[in-house]
Design a protein around this motif. Structure first.
Motif, PDB file in Angstrom:
ATOM      1  N   ILE A  63       0.843  -1.332   0.091  1.00 49.67           N
ATOM      2  CA  ILE A  63       0.008   0.161   0.180  1.00 49.67           C
ATOM      3  C   ILE A  63       1.025   1.261   0.006  1.00 49.67           C
ATOM      4  O   ILE A  63       0.572   2.176  -0.552  1.00 49.67           O
ATOM      5  CB  ILE A  63      -1.030   0.012   1.061  1.00 49.67           C
ATOM      6  N   ILE A  64       1.990   1.175   0.875  1.00 51.87           N
ATOM      7  CA  ILE A  64       2.968   2.289   0.855  1.00 51.87           C
ATOM      8  C   ILE A  64       3.706   2.775  -0.630  1.00 51.87           C
ATOM      9  O   ILE A  64       3.507   3.879  -1.175  1.00 51.87           O
ATOM     10  CB  ILE A  64       3.998   2.213   1.838  1.00 51.87           C
ATOM     11  N   VAL A  65       3.850   1.675  -1.359  1.00 55.11           N
ATOM     12  CA  VAL A  65       4.436   1.683  -2.638  1.00 55.11           C
ATOM     13  C   VAL A  65       3.377   2.261  -3.571  1.00 55.11           C
ATOM     14  O   VAL A  65       3.647   3.039  -4.603  1.00 55.11           O
ATOM     15  CB  VAL A  65       4.954   0.424  -3.261  1.00 55.11           C
ATOM     16  N   LYS A  66       2.360   1.690  -3.500  1.00 61.54           N
ATOM     17  CA  LYS A  66       1.127   2.095  -4.343  1.00 61.54           C
ATOM     18  C   LYS A  66       0.713   3.435  -4.228  1.00 61.54           C
ATOM     19  O   LYS A  66       0.644   4.365  -5.301  1.00 61.54           O
ATOM     20  CB  LYS A  66      -0.122   1.419  -4.316  1.00 61.54           C
ATOM     21  N   GLY A  67       0.705   4.067  -2.825  1.00 57.02           N
ATOM     22  CA  GLY A  67       0.367   5.225  -2.430  1.00 57.02           C
ATOM     23  C   GLY A  67       1.305   6.458  -3.078  1.00 57.02           C
ATOM     24  O   GLY A  67       1.032   7.378  -3.247  1.00 57.02           O
ATOM     25  N   ALA A  68       2.723   5.702  -2.819  1.00 57.95           N
ATOM     26  CA  ALA A  68       3.860   6.733  -3.265  1.00 57.95           C
ATOM     27  C   ALA A  68       3.881   6.864  -4.685  1.00 57.95           C
ATOM     28  O   ALA A  68       3.921   8.029  -5.320  1.00 57.95           O
ATOM     29  CB  ALA A  68       4.804   6.104  -2.950  1.00 57.95           C
ATOM     30  N   ILE A  69       3.533   5.848  -5.589  1.00 58.42           N
ATOM     31  CA  ILE A  69       3.438   6.105  -6.770  1.00 58.42           C
ATOM     32  C   ILE A  69       2.313   6.994  -7.273  1.00 58.42           C
ATOM     33  O   ILE A  69       2.527   7.858  -8.008  1.00 58.42           O
ATOM     34  CB  ILE A  69       3.010   4.602  -7.783  1.00 58.42           C
ATOM     35  N   LEU A  74       0.142  12.487  -8.973  1.00 62.37           N
ATOM     36  CA  LEU A  74      -0.622  13.415  -8.572  1.00 62.37           C
ATOM     37  C   LEU A  74      -0.132  14.670  -8.351  1.00 62.37           C
ATOM     38  O   LEU A  74      -0.657  15.829  -8.880  1.00 62.37           O
ATOM     39  CB  LEU A  74      -1.489  13.128  -7.083  1.00 62.37           C
ATOM     40  N   TYR A  75       1.166  14.810  -7.806  1.00 64.22           N
ATOM     41  CA  TYR A  75       1.767  16.207  -7.440  1.00 64.22           C
ATOM     42  C   TYR A  75       2.131  16.551  -8.887  1.00 64.22           C
ATOM     43  O   TYR A  75       1.956  17.661  -8.933  1.00 64.22           O
ATOM     44  CB  TYR A  75       3.137  15.905  -6.744  1.00 64.22           C
ATOM     45  N   THR A  76       2.739  15.739  -9.690  1.00 66.86           N
ATOM     46  CA  THR A  76       3.264  15.873 -11.143  1.00 66.86           C
ATOM     47  C   THR A  76       1.824  16.783 -12.088  1.00 66.86           C
ATOM     48  O   THR A  76       2.203  17.888 -12.485  1.00 66.86           O
ATOM     49  CB  THR A  76       3.645  15.089 -11.814  1.00 66.86           C
ATOM     50  N   GLY A  77       0.714  16.018 -11.850  1.00 68.35           N
ATOM     51  CA  GLY A  77      -0.445  16.597 -12.611  1.00 68.35           C
ATOM     52  C   GLY A  77      -0.805  18.096 -11.944  1.00 68.35           C
ATOM     53  O   GLY A  77      -1.172  19.111 -12.825  1.00 68.35           O
ATOM     54  N   ILE A 177      -4.862   7.714   1.600  1.00 67.69           N
ATOM     55  CA  ILE A 177      -4.169   8.373   2.622  1.00 67.69           C
ATOM     56  C   ILE A 177      -2.579   8.370   2.344  1.00 67.69           C
ATOM     57  O   ILE A 177      -1.963   9.430   2.410  1.00 67.69           O
ATOM     58  CB  ILE A 177      -4.287   7.677   3.942  1.00 67.69           C
ATOM     59  N   MET A 178      -2.123   7.332   1.727  1.00 69.48           N
ATOM     60  CA  MET A 178      -0.507   7.268   1.428  1.00 69.48           C
ATOM     61  C   MET A 178      -0.270   8.081   0.123  1.00 69.48           C
ATOM     62  O   MET A 178       0.798   8.801   0.115  1.00 69.48           O
ATOM     63  CB  MET A 178      -0.168   5.807   1.180  1.00 69.48           C
ATOM     64  N   GLN A 179      -1.394   8.110  -0.761  1.00 76.69           N
ATOM     65  CA  GLN A 179      -1.199   9.002  -1.599  1.00 76.69           C
ATOM     66  C   GLN A 179      -1.085  10.477  -1.406  1.00 76.69           C
ATOM     67  O   GLN A 179      -0.010  11.238  -2.026  1.00 76.69           O
ATOM     68  CB  GLN A 179      -2.438   8.715  -2.849  1.00 76.69           C
ATOM     69  N   PHE A 180      -1.892  10.992  -0.482  1.00 76.68           N
ATOM     70  CA  PHE A 180      -1.558  12.486  -0.127  1.00 76.68           C
ATOM     71  C   PHE A 180      -0.650  12.611   0.967  1.00 76.68           C
ATOM     72  O   PHE A 180      -0.193  13.753   0.796  1.00 76.68           O
ATOM     73  CB  PHE A 180      -3.021  12.944   0.367  1.00 76.68           C
ATOM     74  N   VAL A 181      -0.217  11.387   1.641  1.00 76.43           N
ATOM     75  CA  VAL A 181       1.043  11.675   2.553  1.00 76.43           C
ATOM     76  C   VAL A 181       2.160  11.923   1.495  1.00 76.43           C
ATOM     77  O   VAL A 181       3.110  12.822   1.785  1.00 76.43           O
ATOM     78  CB  VAL A 181       1.133  10.610   3.489  1.00 76.43           C
ATOM     79  N   SER A 182       2.262  11.038   0.269  1.00 74.87           N
ATOM     80  CA  SER A 182       3.364  11.193  -0.503  1.00 74.87           C
ATOM     81  C   SER A 182       3.450  12.722  -1.317  1.00 74.87           C
ATOM     82  O   SER A 182       4.464  13.266  -1.394  1.00 74.87           O
ATOM     83  CB  SER A 182       3.172  10.136  -1.718  1.00 74.87           C
ATOM     84  N   ALA A 183       2.276  13.010  -1.822  1.00 69.92           N
ATOM     85  CA  ALA A 183       2.223  14.329  -2.497  1.00 69.92           C
ATOM     86  C   ALA A 183       2.401  15.374  -1.636  1.00 69.92           C
ATOM     87  O   ALA A 183       3.024  16.488  -1.865  1.00 69.92           O
ATOM     88  CB  ALA A 183       0.782  14.540  -3.037  1.00 69.92           C
ATOM     89  N   ALA A 184       2.058  15.253  -0.462  1.00 70.98           N
ATOM     90  CA  ALA A 184       2.220  16.499   0.563  1.00 70.98           C
ATOM     91  C   ALA A 184       3.795  16.431   1.271  1.00 70.98           C
ATOM     92  O   ALA A 184       4.259  17.653   0.918  1.00 70.98           O
ATOM     93  CB  ALA A 184       1.618  16.200   1.892  1.00 70.98           C
TER      94      ALA A 184
END
Length: 297
Positions: A63-69, A74-77, A177-184
């Motif tokens: 889940i961490i890896v998927k969220g990070a990807i 998301l950040y790039t977009g 959650i992990m997606q936005f932790v990564s983007a943040a």
């Protein structure tokens, strides 16, 4: 029944994202693009961690890896979209972003060698004409804001594709959650490296960040990621494309944008291209789902 719930959640997401173009445009009066993104992503990540703290013990490496990807995509977009909005109008930003729907089949072709059919080709050419009418100036050039927005459409196409893939066998909320932790994390690092920490904050800027964090980020992405458990990438893409229409409507109402006949025709062609491309099963043999079963990254 679950499919209908998924459709309704995606419709809510489209409306919220449509309003987000206007709020982002307002927020850019108080912050630059990088500050605005860092604020929305950081607040969204903190709120998600608090609200769903009871689920955090279920987080695993996958889940961490998927969220990070997804967070990096998301950040790039968003950085391309938000910087692009500094140089173009909210309505054009909304419709050019919607081109991401037409890019999803190209990603499916590149990743899974799925054949691109005639409907997608016709849709792509129709959208290309619409983009020209919407964005090309009298000198047949596009401004930097429109170019950046088109690039953001590519990033968001990858976000749609991989979100649909990743949530099939894992908890959509934890991935979000992990997606936005990564983007943040990425956005805060960028602000620190640039030395862009704001020295003062006005109330209008705070309201913009709060709205974008709670509604355009937490509510919209939770709804999207949960809904993708019950819809295909194609179904999700066509519903989410309606954000461009809502973006134009809200821009006219709240930002008092003046739309020329040429811009309206261009926007209509882009929307028509998206609908035509994604409703192709109505005209011929039903197409298979774009996404194969999830595989561990």
């Amino acid at each position: 029944m679950k499919q209908h719930i998924g459709v309704m959640m995606l419709m809510v997401t489209a409306v919220v994202w449509g309003s987000g173009f206007v709020v982002t445009d307002i927020g850019l009066d108080y912050f630059n693009a990088h500050q605005l993104m860092a604020g929305r992503f950081l607040l969204a990540a903190i709120l998600l961690l608090i609200i769903f703290s009871y689920k955090l013990k279920q987080i695993n490496k996958r889940i961490i890896v998927k969220g990070a990807i997804l967070g990096a995509i998301l950040y790039t977009g968003f950085v391309l979209q938000t910087v692009g909005l500094e140089h173009t109008t909210a309505s054009k930003n909304a419709f050019l972003t919607a081109v991401n729907v037409l890019i999803v089949p190209l990603i499916a072709f590149a990743v899974y060698k799925r054949k691109i059919d005639r409907f997608e080709i016709i849709g792509a050419f129709t959208a290309l004409i619409g983009i020209g009418l919407l964005s090309l100036q009298s000198s047949f050039t596009m401004n930097i804001g429109d170019i950046l927005t088109l690039l953001c459409a590519v990033a968001f196409a990858f976000d749609i594709f991989y979100t649909n893939k990743f949530v099939q066998n894992d908890d959509a909320i934890l991935i979000t959650i992990m997606q936005f932790v990564s983007a943040a994390t990425i956005s805060v690092i960028v602000v620190l490296v640039r030395g862009d920490i704001p020295t003062s904050v006005e109330s209008g800027g705070v309201y913009a960040i709060v709205y974008l964090a709670i509604f355009s980020t937490i509510v919209a992405y939770l709804f999207q990621n949960i809904a993708f458990k019950y819809t295909t990438a194609t179904q999700g893409a066509i519903i989410l494309s309606m954000e461009s229409l809502f973006g134009m409507i809200f821009s006219v109402i709240f930002l008092h944008e003046v739309l020329t006949g040429r811009m309206i025709v261009g926007a209509a062609l882009i929307l028509l291209a998206i609908i035509f491309t994604e409703l192709k099963p109505t005209f011929g043999k039903k197409q298979p789902n774009l996404i194969k079963p999830d595989q561990n990254p």
